[in-house]
Write an enzyme that holds these catalytic residues in place. Structure first.
Site, PDB file in Angstrom:
ATOM      1  N   ARG A   1       5.005   6.333  13.929  1.00 37.11           N
ATOM      2  CA  ARG A   1       5.343   6.932  12.506  1.00 37.11           C
ATOM      3  C   ARG A   1       4.904   8.086  12.042  1.00 37.11           C
ATOM      4  O   ARG A   1       4.082   8.613  13.296  1.00 37.11           O
ATOM      5  CB  ARG A   1       3.983   5.797  11.695  1.00 37.11           C
ATOM      6  CG  ARG A   1       4.476   6.183  10.205  1.00 37.11           C
ATOM      7  CD  ARG A   1       3.354   5.753   8.972  1.00 37.11           C
ATOM      8  NE  ARG A   1       2.253   6.579   9.523  1.00 37.11           N
ATOM      9  CZ  ARG A   1       0.637   5.980   9.482  1.00 37.11           C
ATOM     10  NH1 ARG A   1       0.934   5.142   8.618  1.00 37.11           N
ATOM     11  NH2 ARG A   1      -0.309   6.576   9.670  1.00 37.11           N
TER      12      ARG A   1
ATOM     13  N   ASP B   1       0.148   5.111   2.049  1.00 38.06           N
ATOM     14  CA  ASP B   1      -0.154   5.514   2.810  1.00 38.06           C
ATOM     15  C   ASP B   1      -1.296   6.672   2.658  1.00 38.06           C
ATOM     16  O   ASP B   1      -1.240   7.497   2.193  1.00 38.06           O
ATOM     17  CB  ASP B   1       0.613   6.334   3.406  1.00 38.06           C
ATOM     18  CG  ASP B   1       1.443   5.262   4.659  1.00 38.06           C
ATOM     19  OD1 ASP B   1       0.893   3.912   5.167  1.00 38.06           O
ATOM     20  OD2 ASP B   1       2.661   5.429   5.037  1.00 38.06           O
TER      21      ASP B   1
ATOM     22  N   HIS C   1       4.613   0.339  -0.019  1.00 31.54           N
ATOM     23  CA  HIS C   1       5.901  -0.952   0.919  1.00 31.54           C
ATOM     24  C   HIS C   1       4.680  -2.052   1.604  1.00 31.54           C
ATOM     25  O   HIS C   1       3.287  -1.555   1.338  1.00 31.54           O
ATOM     26  CB  HIS C   1       5.616   0.589   2.385  1.00 31.54           C
ATOM     27  CG  HIS C   1       5.074   0.814   3.155  1.00 31.54           C
ATOM     28  ND1 HIS C   1       4.450   2.501   2.337  1.00 31.54           N
ATOM     29  CD2 HIS C   1       4.468   1.073   4.324  1.00 31.54           C
ATOM     30  CE1 HIS C   1       3.860   2.669   3.608  1.00 31.54           C
ATOM     31  NE2 HIS C   1       3.627   2.335   4.479  1.00 31.54           N
TER      32      HIS C   1
ATOM     33  N   HIS D   1       0.530  -1.522  -0.048  1.00 33.78           N
ATOM     34  CA  HIS D   1      -0.075  -0.032  -0.384  1.00 33.78           C
ATOM     35  C   HIS D   1       1.079   1.535  -0.052  1.00 33.78           C
ATOM     36  O   HIS D   1       1.890   1.131   0.528  1.00 33.78           O
ATOM     37  CB  HIS D   1      -1.392   0.280   1.425  1.00 33.78           C
ATOM     38  CG  HIS D   1       0.432  -0.050   2.810  1.00 33.78           C
ATOM     39  ND1 HIS D   1       0.140  -0.908   3.237  1.00 33.78           N
ATOM     40  CD2 HIS D   1      -0.049   1.671   3.466  1.00 33.78           C
ATOM     41  CE1 HIS D   1       1.239  -0.524   4.160  1.00 33.78           C
ATOM     42  NE2 HIS D   1       0.927   0.579   4.558  1.00 33.78           N
TER      43      HIS D   1
END
Length: 298
Positions: free
Chosen positions: A271, A106, A254, A104
């Site tokens: 993150r 983000d 990723h 995917h």
């Protein structure tokens, strides 16, 4: 500062820099240049906490909320906990596994997906738990000219939804419905800084291609997804405590690891994502929101 490529098409490690300290403008510019060239850059032996993580991110852009669907840290709303057993991983049945499952970019369900993501490792398993990234600009370039010309004008619908072939927890479904995001993006976006054409096909969020029959859409998407995550377009990073991965979310996809669920090892990462632009296609048309509001700064 040393920039050392780790694969042919994507990924470089940057050494000789302390992200816990304020960076000067030359360092910021050199890191940014490496990011645009290599799509994802890695730093090791960094001693960041939540406060310094956010401070480091602010030197490169404006942070978004930790996660527009799942929320952020109570004291640091820019921080999202990427834990082994977070809500986003709360599957009650395993998904149907295909070569692109789990890959995917983000938050592409939003009108203005994050431009960059900065992930730091805290607790890492002794083995396993690697993350992979794919260069979607190279993926586009290596398609045939005929297929490129066909997909240049296509648009796709991205949204958060239950994974195909699986059942998510009630908490996951409730969060998704409370913050429903559906957006029509170009299948090929033009990178706003490099001018590269990018195969913008996030497998986890892209559901259909506008204007195609369902079977046509599914067949073309599967072809593009399989192509996008070819191993020669990817890099695989082995984590250890104190690592930071900084990637261009506009040109990559990723894959978060699933092998750790076969072990008792813990894994805790954090993150921060930075504000991004509304994607623009080859034809100059911008993405359009079908449901939900754009991402706003944290």
């Amino acid at each position: 500062m040393d920039v050392s490529p780790v694969s042919v098409h994507i990924g470089a490690e940057i050494g000789g820099i302390d992200l816990n300290r304020p960076l000067n403008q030359q360092q910021v510019d050199e890191i940014w240049a490496a990011l645009l060239r290599w799509k994802v850059v890695f730093f090791r032996n960094q001693q960041l906490d939540h406060q310094s993580h956010v401070a480091m991110a602010r030197q490169f852009g404006t942070p978004t909320p930790g996660h527009v669907v799942f929320g952020g840290h109570e004291e640091h709303p820019e921080i999202y906990s990427v834990a082994k057993h977070r809500v986003a991983n709360s599957l009650t049945a395993p998904p149907m596994m295909r070569p692109w499952t789990g890959w995917h970019t983000d938050i592409t369900a939003a009108l203005n997906p994050p431009g960059q993501s900065i992930l730091r490792s805290d607790t890492t398993p002794p083995y396993g738990g690697d993350t992979q990234w794919a260069n979607l600009a190279v993926a586009y370039e290596t398609l045939s000219p005929t297929l490129r010309s066909f997909i240049d004008g296509l648009r796709g619908v991205h949204q958060f939804a239950t994974l195909t072939g699986s059942a998510n927890s009630e908490t996951f479904e409730q969060r998704v419905q409370e913050r429903l995001l559906i957006t029509e993006h170009p299948i090929v976006r033009v990178h706003p800084e490099t001018g590269e054409r990018v195969l913008y096909v996030s497998p986890a969020f892209l559901k259909s291609i506008v204007g195609l029959a369902p079977r046509e859409s599914q067949a073309l998407l599967e072809l593009l997804w399989e192509h996008a995550v070819r191993t020669d377009f990817t890099v695989r990073f082995r984590w250890e405590p104190g690592c930071v991965a900084f990637w261009d979310n506009r040109a990559t996809a990723h894959l978060a690891p699933r092998d750790i669920f076969a072990t008792d090892f813990d894994r805790q990462f954090w993150r921060v994502t930075l504000m991004g632009e509304v994607p623009v296609g080859v034809d100059g048309r911008s993405s359009i929101s079908l449901e939900g509001d754009p991402i706003t700064p944290a």
